[in-house]
Design a protein around this motif. Structure first.
Motif, PDB file in Angstrom:
ATOM      1  N   ARG A  54       6.845  -8.727 -14.985  1.00 53.71           N
ATOM      2  CA  ARG A  54       7.246  -9.946 -14.282  1.00 53.71           C
ATOM      3  C   ARG A  54       6.372 -11.134 -14.657  1.00 53.71           C
ATOM      4  O   ARG A  54       5.256 -10.977 -15.111  1.00 53.71           O
ATOM      5  CB  ARG A  54       7.165  -9.701 -12.764  1.00 53.71           C
ATOM      6  N   ALA A  55       6.918 -12.324 -14.452  1.00 56.33           N
ATOM      7  CA  ALA A  55       6.189 -13.572 -14.690  1.00 56.33           C
ATOM      8  C   ALA A  55       5.864 -14.224 -13.350  1.00 56.33           C
ATOM      9  O   ALA A  55       6.554 -14.023 -12.351  1.00 56.33           O
ATOM     10  CB  ALA A  55       7.017 -14.516 -15.542  1.00 56.33           C
ATOM     11  N   LEU A  56       4.803 -15.026 -13.357  1.00 54.44           N
ATOM     12  CA  LEU A  56       4.354 -15.752 -12.168  1.00 54.44           C
ATOM     13  C   LEU A  56       4.147 -17.214 -12.539  1.00 54.44           C
ATOM     14  O   LEU A  56       3.491 -17.516 -13.538  1.00 54.44           O
ATOM     15  CB  LEU A  56       3.034 -15.155 -11.660  1.00 54.44           C
ATOM     16  N   VAL A  57       4.686 -18.117 -11.728  1.00 54.70           N
ATOM     17  CA  VAL A  57       4.419 -19.543 -11.870  1.00 54.70           C
ATOM     18  C   VAL A  57       3.590 -19.995 -10.679  1.00 54.70           C
ATOM     19  O   VAL A  57       4.007 -19.847  -9.524  1.00 54.70           O
ATOM     20  CB  VAL A  57       5.709 -20.372 -11.972  1.00 54.70           C
ATOM     21  N   VAL A  58       2.411 -20.523 -10.952  1.00 52.61           N
ATOM     22  CA  VAL A  58       1.506 -21.029  -9.921  1.00 52.61           C
ATOM     23  C   VAL A  58       1.757 -22.524  -9.763  1.00 52.61           C
ATOM     24  O   VAL A  58       1.643 -23.282 -10.739  1.00 52.61           O
ATOM     25  CB  VAL A  58       0.038 -20.777 -10.305  1.00 52.61           C
ATOM     26  N   VAL A  59       2.089 -22.964  -8.556  1.00 54.62           N
ATOM     27  CA  VAL A  59       2.452 -24.360  -8.287  1.00 54.62           C
ATOM     28  C   VAL A  59       1.364 -25.013  -7.434  1.00 54.62           C
ATOM     29  O   VAL A  59       1.014 -24.502  -6.367  1.00 54.62           O
ATOM     30  CB  VAL A  59       3.810 -24.450  -7.568  1.00 54.62           C
ATOM     31  N   ALA A 137      -4.993 -11.819  -8.082  1.00 57.81           N
ATOM     32  CA  ALA A 137      -4.681 -10.952  -6.943  1.00 57.81           C
ATOM     33  C   ALA A 137      -3.177 -10.898  -6.696  1.00 57.81           C
ATOM     34  O   ALA A 137      -2.617  -9.826  -6.420  1.00 57.81           O
ATOM     35  CB  ALA A 137      -5.411 -11.453  -5.697  1.00 57.81           C
ATOM     36  N   ILE A 138      -2.513 -12.043  -6.798  1.00 57.01           N
ATOM     37  CA  ILE A 138      -1.062 -12.087  -6.617  1.00 57.01           C
ATOM     38  C   ILE A 138      -0.373 -11.318  -7.745  1.00 57.01           C
ATOM     39  O   ILE A 138       0.587 -10.569  -7.511  1.00 57.01           O
ATOM     40  CB  ILE A 138      -0.576 -13.543  -6.555  1.00 57.01           C
ATOM     41  N   ALA A 139      -0.861 -11.478  -8.961  1.00 58.79           N
ATOM     42  CA  ALA A 139      -0.286 -10.756 -10.098  1.00 58.79           C
ATOM     43  C   ALA A 139      -0.364  -9.249  -9.880  1.00 58.79           C
ATOM     44  O   ALA A 139       0.601  -8.512 -10.138  1.00 58.79           O
ATOM     45  CB  ALA A 139      -1.008 -11.147 -11.386  1.00 58.79           C
ATOM     46  N   GLU A 140      -1.494  -8.778  -9.391  1.00 59.11           N
ATOM     47  CA  GLU A 140      -1.648  -7.340  -9.145  1.00 59.11           C
ATOM     48  C   GLU A 140      -0.712  -6.874  -8.034  1.00 59.11           C
ATOM     49  O   GLU A 140      -0.058  -5.830  -8.152  1.00 59.11           O
ATOM     50  CB  GLU A 140      -3.091  -7.031  -8.771  1.00 59.11           C
TER      51      GLU A 140
END
Length: 280
Positions: A54-59, A137-140
């Motif tokens: 999965r991908a994560l976008v930090v805003v 932490a969110i990625a994990e």
């Protein structure tokens, strides 16, 4: 220690319950979680790749904003990219800074992006460490590929996003809206090979494209120009693309409106396409 979780019931969840469509809507969720003593709003769409892919976008919000206001659509509404996340299938994390001024509400927050930035800078808040540790932490927790973490910010949040690219290898690439690099660096070795897209309204009178003090800026700071910012990125071996948005000022919603008009896509879709998360 795992972060304390504070589930937030969204309008989507409420609608699904009211219409007895929970089976169709159960996997789309918004939650408010606490990391490092600050609240963050996490959005997960109904459809996501397998965990680990999965991908994560930090805003990052602009000065005087916060994550919840974006998530609720109360301010900087174009930074709410949930719809693009639904379309492309990625996780979104809306993070919050710290109080930006003594005389303002505790909900008016900002980032220590450099000398530009009020109380966070004066108090030497280590937002670089905070964002990096929180994103990891969110990625994990959400099964994100750590090579697929991306940054998006507006105004003070754009400056902080650029600082993250300059000083860390957290982001694979980043989008900066109405902001410049304000950490005083002349080169950013960590950014070699990275790509950044800068969107800046032609009529911006808060953070002028050519630098200096904006006539509408409240910080009374002389900002770096886009030209000097681009030179830092070029000397660092990064690819920095500046797109000047005609007919728009500093506001992210104004930039979104002009992108919709000129390009037939939302700001969220444009960002997702730049990151390679949505087909062009």
């Amino acid at each position: 220690m795992k972060p304390a979780l504070q589930p937030a019931r969204t309008w989507r969840a409420a609608l699904c319950t009211a219409l007895s469509l929970a089976a169709l809507c159960a996997h789309a969720a918004q939650s408010t979680e606490t990391y490092g003593g600050r609240s963050a709003v996490i959005y997960t769409p109904a459809k996501l790749p397998a965990a680990g892919q999965r991908a994560l976008v930090v805003v990052l919000h602009g000065g005087l904003g916060n994550a919840q206001r974006i998530a609720d659509g109360r301010s900087e509404s174009a930074l709410n990219i949930d719809a693009a996340a639904d379309e492309a299938g990625f996780v979104v994390a809306y993070l919050s800074g710290t109080p930006v001024a003594r005389m303002l509400s505790a909900e008016r927050l900002g980032w220590n992006a450099g000398d530009c930035c009020g109380q966070p800078a004066e108090n030497h808040v280590d937002d670089v460490a905070y964002i990096q540790s929180t994103a990891m932490a969110i990625a994990e927790r959400y099964g994100v590929d750590r090579n697929r973490i991306y940054g998006l910010g507006h105004s003070n949040g754009a400056m902080m996003t650029q600082r993250m690219v300059c000083e860390t290898t957290l982001y694979a690439s980043a989008v900066s809206i109405s902001g410049t690099l304000e950490n005083g660096a002349s080169t950013c070795p960590a950014a070699r090979g990275k790509t950044l897209l800068a969107l800046h309204g032609r009529e911006d009178q808060n953070v002028p494209i050519n630098g200096g003090k904006g006539s509408k800026g409240i910080s009374r700071v002389a900002y770096a120009s886009q030209a000097s910012t681009a030179q830092v990125w070029k000397s660092s071996g990064a690819v920095y693309t500046l797109q000047i948005i005609e007919g728009a000022d500093h506001a992210v919603d104004a930039i979104d409106a002009q992108i919709r008009k000129a390009e037939g896509q939302t700001l969220g879709q444009k960002v997702a396409r730049f990151f390679g998360l949505l087909a062009r």
